[in-house]
Structure formats: C-alpha cells, structure tokens
Enzyme design. Structure first.
Site, PDB file in Angstrom:
ATOM      1  N   SER A 510       0.852  -1.212   0.000  1.00  0.00           N
ATOM      2  CA  SER A 510       0.000   0.000   0.000  1.00  0.00           C
ATOM      3  C   SER A 510       0.876   1.246   0.000  1.00  0.00           C
ATOM      4  CB  SER A 510      -0.879   0.006   1.253  1.00  0.00           C
ATOM      5  OG  SER A 510      -1.490   1.263   1.418  1.00  0.00           O
ATOM      6  N   TYR A 525      -1.192  -0.977  10.247  1.00  0.00           N
ATOM      7  CA  TYR A 525      -1.437  -1.324   8.838  1.00  0.00           C
ATOM      8  C   TYR A 525      -0.239  -0.921   7.979  1.00  0.00           C
ATOM      9  CZ  TYR A 525      -3.857  -1.292   4.277  1.00  0.00           C
ATOM     10  OH  TYR A 525      -4.212  -1.504   2.975  1.00  0.00           O
TER      11      TYR A 525
HETATM   12  P1  NAD Z   1     -12.006  -5.618   0.238  1.00  0.00           P
HETATM   13  O1  NAD Z   1     -12.414  -5.504   1.663  1.00  0.00           O
HETATM   14  O2  NAD Z   1     -13.042  -5.466  -0.786  1.00  0.00           O
HETATM   15  O3  NAD Z   1     -11.240  -6.975  -0.004  1.00  0.00           O
HETATM   16  C1  NAD Z   1     -10.494  -7.631   0.991  1.00  0.00           C
HETATM   17  C2  NAD Z   1     -10.786  -9.110   0.890  1.00  0.00           C
HETATM   18  O4  NAD Z   1      -9.919  -9.816   1.752  1.00  0.00           O
HETATM   19  C3  NAD Z   1     -12.219  -9.442   1.310  1.00  0.00           C
HETATM   20  O5  NAD Z   1     -12.807 -10.263   0.338  1.00  0.00           O
HETATM   21  C4  NAD Z   1     -12.035 -10.169   2.627  1.00  0.00           C
HETATM   22  O6  NAD Z   1     -13.044 -11.134   2.883  1.00  0.00           O
HETATM   23  C5  NAD Z   1     -10.676 -10.817   2.404  1.00  0.00           C
HETATM   24  N1  NAD Z   1     -10.047 -11.213   3.653  1.00  0.00           N
HETATM   25  C6  NAD Z   1      -9.969 -10.497   4.806  1.00  0.00           C
HETATM   26  N2  NAD Z   1      -9.317 -11.215   5.730  1.00  0.00           N
HETATM   27  C7  NAD Z   1      -8.977 -12.393   5.161  1.00  0.00           C
HETATM   28  C8  NAD Z   1      -8.305 -13.542   5.623  1.00  0.00           C
HETATM   29  N3  NAD Z   1      -7.851 -13.622   6.873  1.00  0.00           N
HETATM   30  N4  NAD Z   1      -8.149 -14.574   4.766  1.00  0.00           N
HETATM   31  C9  NAD Z   1      -8.616 -14.508   3.507  1.00  0.00           C
HETATM   32  N5  NAD Z   1      -9.264 -13.444   3.014  1.00  0.00           N
HETATM   33  C10 NAD Z   1      -9.435 -12.400   3.847  1.00  0.00           C
HETATM   34  O7  NAD Z   1     -10.897  -4.492   0.045  1.00  0.00           O
HETATM   35  P2  NAD Z   1      -9.883  -4.191  -1.146  1.00  0.00           P
HETATM   36  O8  NAD Z   1      -9.736  -2.750  -1.155  1.00  0.00           O
HETATM   37  O9  NAD Z   1     -10.246  -4.894  -2.380  1.00  0.00           O
HETATM   38  O10 NAD Z   1      -8.538  -4.783  -0.528  1.00  0.00           O
HETATM   39  C11 NAD Z   1      -7.697  -5.701  -1.198  1.00  0.00           C
HETATM   40  C12 NAD Z   1      -6.278  -5.470  -0.734  1.00  0.00           C
HETATM   41  O11 NAD Z   1      -5.847  -4.192  -1.190  1.00  0.00           O
HETATM   42  C13 NAD Z   1      -6.078  -5.465   0.766  1.00  0.00           C
HETATM   43  O12 NAD Z   1      -4.882  -6.131   1.090  1.00  0.00           O
HETATM   44  C14 NAD Z   1      -5.934  -3.994   1.101  1.00  0.00           C
HETATM   45  O13 NAD Z   1      -5.177  -3.777   2.279  1.00  0.00           O
HETATM   46  C15 NAD Z   1      -5.207  -3.517  -0.131  1.00  0.00           C
HETATM   47  N6  NAD Z   1      -5.265  -2.088  -0.393  1.00  0.00           N
HETATM   48  C16 NAD Z   1      -6.460  -1.477  -0.565  1.00  0.00           C
HETATM   49  C17 NAD Z   1      -6.487  -0.121  -0.822  1.00  0.00           C
HETATM   50  C18 NAD Z   1      -7.800   0.613  -1.013  1.00  0.00           C
HETATM   51  O14 NAD Z   1      -7.794   1.848  -1.000  1.00  0.00           O
HETATM   52  N7  NAD Z   1      -8.897  -0.079  -1.219  1.00  0.00           N
HETATM   53  C19 NAD Z   1      -5.313   0.605  -0.912  1.00  0.00           C
HETATM   54  C20 NAD Z   1      -4.104  -0.053  -0.742  1.00  0.00           C
HETATM   55  C21 NAD Z   1      -4.101  -1.409  -0.483  1.00  0.00           C
END
Ligand code: NAD
Length: 620
Positions: A510, A525
């Site tokens: 991130s 985080y």
């Molecule tokens: P999201 O909440 O839609 O997706 C996260 C997914 O991870 C969900 O489907 C959830 O059920 C799954 N998950 C959570 N804990 C888990 C576990 N212990 N085992 C297996 N699956 C698990 O959010 P997103 O934004 O699509 O996030 C995806 C990734 O991107 C994450 O790692 C997040 O930290 C990262 N990220 C997101 C952003 C943003 O702005 N959305 C920015 C930087 C990084």
C-alpha cells in the site's frame, strides 16, 4: 391443449408505424416537426419537401405553418432528392423527408451525384430506421447507415429520443453540407433529459459510467442500453453507456478514451446490420489505434430470418412495435446478461495492446481475446468481495485466458464469486492466517487445475486508529492478515512453483507503507504493508534462481468496500484534489497492474514495486 389456430389480428397502418414508446413512458409529440417549424421562423431559407409522407415524417406541421415553403413531390424519391439538391444550389436549406429505405436505397444515386458530389446543403430526415416498422422487409432500413457512410462528405445522425431530435434540427441546419438524419416520428420517447445531456453535432456523450461493461450505442439502442444497464445493476454488473448520435464524422477521441480503459467489455449496440454501421466504425477506430486486436471482436448480428419474422411482429431484437414489447424487452435484457456472463455473445472488443504470446492456443470463443494469461492458473487470496480488487483481478485474469482459484474467508462467497466469472473457475474457503488452511486450499487447487502459475497475495484488512490506541489484539490481527498471510500462502505455493519450473507472485502492499500512513489504515497497517515489501523483496532474491518472480503493488486510495462508508463525499473530493490525476482509483486499475505482473510482459521484473496511486506519491 387446443389445436385451433389463433387468427392474428391484421395490423393497421398506424400499428405498422407504431410509436416505439413503452407504455407509460414519457413522450413528446412530433419533436422533429415542431423544432423545424420553430427554426424556420428565424431562417426563411429553410424549405420542406417530402415524397408523399408529410404526415408520417411529422413534416405536415411545417406544411401547415409555411404552406408556401412546402413541396409535395409525390411518390418519387429520386425526384425528391434531385429537387432538394437544386434548391440547395439556389441558396435554400431543404429538409427532405421520406422513409429511410426510400431515401437511401431507392434514391441513392441521386443523393450521391446531385447532393453529395456538390456538397449541397440538403438535410435528409428519414423515418423508420432499422427495425422500427411493422411494414416488413420492404420498409426496414437496416443498411441505410452503411450506404450513407460511403457517400463523400455525408454527415450521419442517429438520434435516441425527442430531446436529441429537437436539439439536432438547428445544428444540422447550421452545418454546411449534406446531412442524413434517422428520424423518429409521432410520440417519441423522452429519455436523455434525465442524464444531463445535450446534443452536439459530432460529439459522443457518456450518459453513465460503469466499470464492467461499456455499451457504445446510437439511436434507440441507447434507450435500450440504458434500460439494460439499470436492470443489470441488480446482478451487480456495472454498465456504462456512451451515446454516439453522430456516426459520421465519428467522435473517435471520446470512443478511444472510453474503450481504452482497461478491464471493460466493450459492446456496440445499434439498430442496423453489423455490416457498415456504428459497430464497424468503432471497430475500425479501435483497431487503427491499436486499442484492440482483430481476434477480440465478435458479432451478434441480426439473424438472416429477422426481416421475415419481424413482419409477423415476432422478432427478438428488443425494438419491435408495442404488441410484442414485453417479451421483446425481456429477451433483450436477458441477451445482454448472457453476453456479459459468457463474455461472448455480443459484438465486443477488449482493450489490450498485447501481442499474442508464442504458442498460445485459442481455447474457444471465450479465449479469443484473452491472451496475456492464456492457459495460466491464477490463485488470488481475498477475492470474493464484490467490489474488491481481488475479484476485479480475477475477472480481468479470466478475460485474459486464465483459470482462477479464488480464496476467501467464506467458502460459499468464494465459490459464488468464482461461478460469477464462469464455470471453469473455482472458489475455496481459506483464512490466510491459518497455515493449514493455506496448505489445504493450495492442494485443492493443484488437484483441480494441476498447477499454479500465479499467486496473488491480495487479502487484507485495515483499521483506522492512532498509534497510542493500538491494542495487542488489533496489532496481531492487522499484522497477521496483511503480512503473515502473505508468508503462509507463499510457503504453501512456492514448492509447487519450484517443482513446475517457475511462477509469478504478486503481493499487495500500500502507499501507506511508503508514506508512513495512508488515509484509512493505522500505523500497524502501514507496518504490515511495509513488511510485505520487505518480505516480497527477500523472496524475490531467494527464489529468482527457481524462476519465481515476486513483486508488489502499492495502491493509493481505491474505491472498494474496505473504504466504503468511511469517507464523506466532501472528504473524497478534498483527497481527489490533492492527487495529480484528480480522482480516487478503481479496483480495475489495480487489477491491470496485477495482471501485468502475472503475465510474461513482466518476465524480467522481480523484486519491484508498482505504484497505482494516481500520483498521490511520486518518488524522487
Ligand atoms: P475488500 O475488503 O473489498 O477486499 C479484501 C478481501 O480480503 C475481502 O474479500 C475479505 O473477505 C478478504 N479477507 C480479509 N481477511 C482475510 C483472511 N484472513 N483470509 C482470507 N481473506 C481475507 O478491500 P480491497 O480494497 O479490495 O482490498 C484488497 C487489498 O488491497 C487489501 O490487502 C488492502 O489492504 C489492499 N489495499 C487497498 C487499498 C484501497 O484503497 N482499497 C489501498 C491499498 C491497499
């Protein structure tokens, strides 16, 4: 069941030219006739001519208002066009009306020689375009656009509704040169006023945005596309609609910009044969600009039996007259659903610039346009969330020919997410914090697919707290899912990759790791995501000799469920204002980076970090 044949009611003339409006739909009566009457008050050089069809092209209103400027030419379309050309040569601006079949097919030579070759100011406004008549094949102008596109200097307008028509009339009158406008007459639906829309000659307009599908449409098919987009919302299919009322000259700039956005199925919908219409014009633009490839295109043409069936009012195109409307609409929407689900039924073009990898096989129509990951098996953790980056990546990988294993906490959700992409994909329950669960899911995927070529460590969670508020349990939870999970799943998959001679691993970090804090994640985080960078780089060094590449993506603020409801519109706007690209990111845009790292396009890239942040953080 009775064998008695049901006698079909004989259609009357008024039914043959029935309004295309649905029951209860807002309409405006005779928008063309009224707009022309209004304009003619200021422009005395405007004259009206018709070939015995004043009432059926709404020109009778002009005839009533300006009888001395109205010319009834009788059933003689060649004469109509030749006379209009003569009047234009004398300085008049003639509006010549008839049915589209007669104005194009019958009078073609006169349109070409008398009007177009002299670039005369004749405005041909022709009713019953495409399949909008019950008269049958003799009156169906399904190739009028093809004919007119071939005419030099001809401007072609295909309006959607009453608003389009009334705004187009003064603009085509002001345009210097011949214009062919497809005319909707009678009670014409009013739709576009709901979309902050205005007609501009030569311009395509986005009516609604959508991240899964882009429908490029003209004429009444724009109306249908908007209906389909609303219906598919229930299935969580996000459909954008780009209305192209001017088919020639084509607004290629807007079309290339919208169709070039990654990850969207592009569908062209038009009330015309697939030969020579909007679809071919768009395809030519995309192919010429290299936005798509010839093999990425397929057709859903009018069946050859269509005109005959249509005469009996039993077509399945979605735009027949009222008696069959309900079944017709359902058919149209269902067809669109199928097209989206199967990625195969409609005319389509996937944005991609890739060249076909050597030895890539074509595995049927689904794979025709899916070449970056053709035949690869891609495992993605945290990919069941409907609006998440993981599922967007799974969809994009599938479109590029991969078979996908979706892992997520809830097995049923993972299975459902996989099924939503297609029957060849699989979903498994897996908590990435649980080492045994990672081993089990990996074994299941290997048993199902035989190998894993790509691992995408995407699962993650966040928590917006400050340093002094982080309790031990929160620290463990955030570090476990975001960092330990990357280790455990990689440990489960890497032995298989080593055995099969290589693979690609992409890990989710991130911008928060790089800046020491993002927008929503707390310091724990940031620490976890920074740990991912270190872990991935170390794995890249360790497993490079095994031909296993390990890279990371570092997104900025991406609109997914992880951030949903946590920021007000004002907060989002102020964050967007601080980002060079002036907006938040979409899941599809991160998916593009993942797919690049998964593919052979990045074959010499390992230990790298790709920012997907719109410029939120630009390194020195
Ligand atoms: P999201 O909440 O839609 O997706 C996260 C997914 O991870 C969900 O489907 C959830 O059920 C799954 N998950 C959570 N804990 C888990 C576990 N212990 N085992 C297996 N699956 C698990 O959010 P997103 O934004 O699509 O996030 C995806 C990734 O991107 C994450 O790692 C997040 O930290 C990262 N990220 C997101 C952003 C943003 O702005 N959305 C920015 C930087 C990084």
């Amino acid at each position: 069941m009775s064998n008695a044949t049901v006698k079909k009611p004989r259609l009357t003339t008024s039914a043959m030219i029935a309004s295309i409006a649905s029951e209860g739909q807002r309409v405006k009566a005779a928008p063309f006739g009224k707009a022309l009457v209004e304009l003619a008050a200021q422009r005395p050089e405007i004259v009206g001519l018709t070939a015995d069809l004043a009432k059926y092209t709404d020109l009778h209103l002009f005839a009533q208002a300006y009888p001395e400027r109205f010319f009834q030419m009788g059933m003689a379309e060649q004469l109509l066009m030749a006379s209009a050309g003569g009047m234009a040569k004398e300085g008049f601006v003639p509006f010549a009306t008839t049915y589209a079949v007669f104005g194009t097919r019958r009078a073609f030579d006169f349109v070409h020689q008398v009007i177009a070759e002299e670039n005369l100011n004749v405005k041909m406004c022709c009713a019953l375009p495409g399949l909008t008549t019950g008269y049958g094949p003799s009156h169906q102008a399904t190739e009028d656009i093809a004919l007119m596109r071939g005419v030099p200097g001809m401007t072609i307008v295909d309006p959607c509704d009453a608003l389009d028509i009334e705004q187009a009339v003064p603009q085509i009158a002001a345009h210097d040169g011949p214009v062919y406008m497809r005319l909707l007459r009678g009670n014409v639906p009013l739709v576009l006023d709901e979309y902050d829309y205005s007609f501009e000659l030569g311009k395509a307009k986005m009516l609604r945005d959508g991240r899964d599908v882009l429908v490029i449409s003209s004429g009444i098919l724009t109306m249908r596309a908007l209906e389909v987009a609303k219906t598919l919302e229930a299935d969580k299919v996000d459909v954008g609609v780009l209305h192209v009322p001017t088919i020639k000259p084509l607004d290629t700039e807007t079309i290339l910009r919208e169709a070039g956005r990654s990850g969207r199925l592009v569908v062209v919908a038009e009330n015309h044969t697939t030969v020579g219409g909007l679809g071919e014009a768009v395809a030519t633009a995309l192919l010429t600009a290299g936005v798509t490839r010839p093999s990425a295109r397929s057709h859903c043409p009018m069946p050859s039996s269509m005109p005959v069936r249509y005469r009996r009012c039993t077509t399945a195109t979605g735009f027949r007259p009222r008696p069959c409307r309900r079944r017709s609409r359902a058919g149209s929407v269902e067809a669109s659903r199928r097209a989206v689900r199967r990625d195969g039924a409609a005319r389509r073009a996937y944005p991609q610039n890739a060249t076909r990898p050597q030895g890539a096989r074509n595995r049927g129509s689904q794979m025709n346009n899916s070449l970056l990951l053709d035949g690869k098996i891609v495992m993605i953790s945290g990919a069941a969330s409907p609006r998440g980056i993981g599922l967007a990546t799974a969809r994009l990988a599938a479109r590029h020919g991969a078979r996908v294993a979706i892992l997520d906490l809830d097995e049923a959700a993972a299975v459902e997410a996989a099924a939503s992409i297609g029957p060849e994909h699989r979903g498994y329950g897996c908590n990435v914090v649980d080492k045994d669960a990672c081993l089990k899911a990996t074994a299941q995927a290997i048993a199902e697919f035989g190998r894993i070529d790509v691992l995408i460590n995407n699962a993650g969670i966040t928590q917006p707290v400050k340093t002094l508020d982080i309790d031990p349990a929160s620290w463990d939870r955030i570090l476990d899912v975001n960092l330990r999970g990357v280790l455990y799943l990689s440990q489960a998959v890497i032995p298989h990759m080593k055995q099969q001679g290589g693979g690609s691993i992409a890990c989710m970090s991130s911008v928060s790791a790089q800046r020491g804090g993002g927008i929503l994640g707390g310091p724990h985080y940031s620490a976890a995501k920074a740990g991912v960078l270190g872990l991935a780089k170390a794995m890249a060094r360790e497993f490079g000799p095994d031909n296993i590449r390990v890279n990371c993506v570092t997104p900025g603020l991406i609109q997914t469920d992880i951030s949903s409801g946590k920021l007000s519109d004002e907060q989002k706007a102020s964050i967007a204002a601080s980002i060079p690209l002036n907006r938040l990111g979409n899941a599809d845009e991160v998916a593009g980076a993942y797919v690049f790292l998964a593919s052979d396009l990045s074959s010499y890239i390992t230990g790298a970090v790709i920012d997907v942040n719109g410029g939120m953080l630009i390194h020195g």
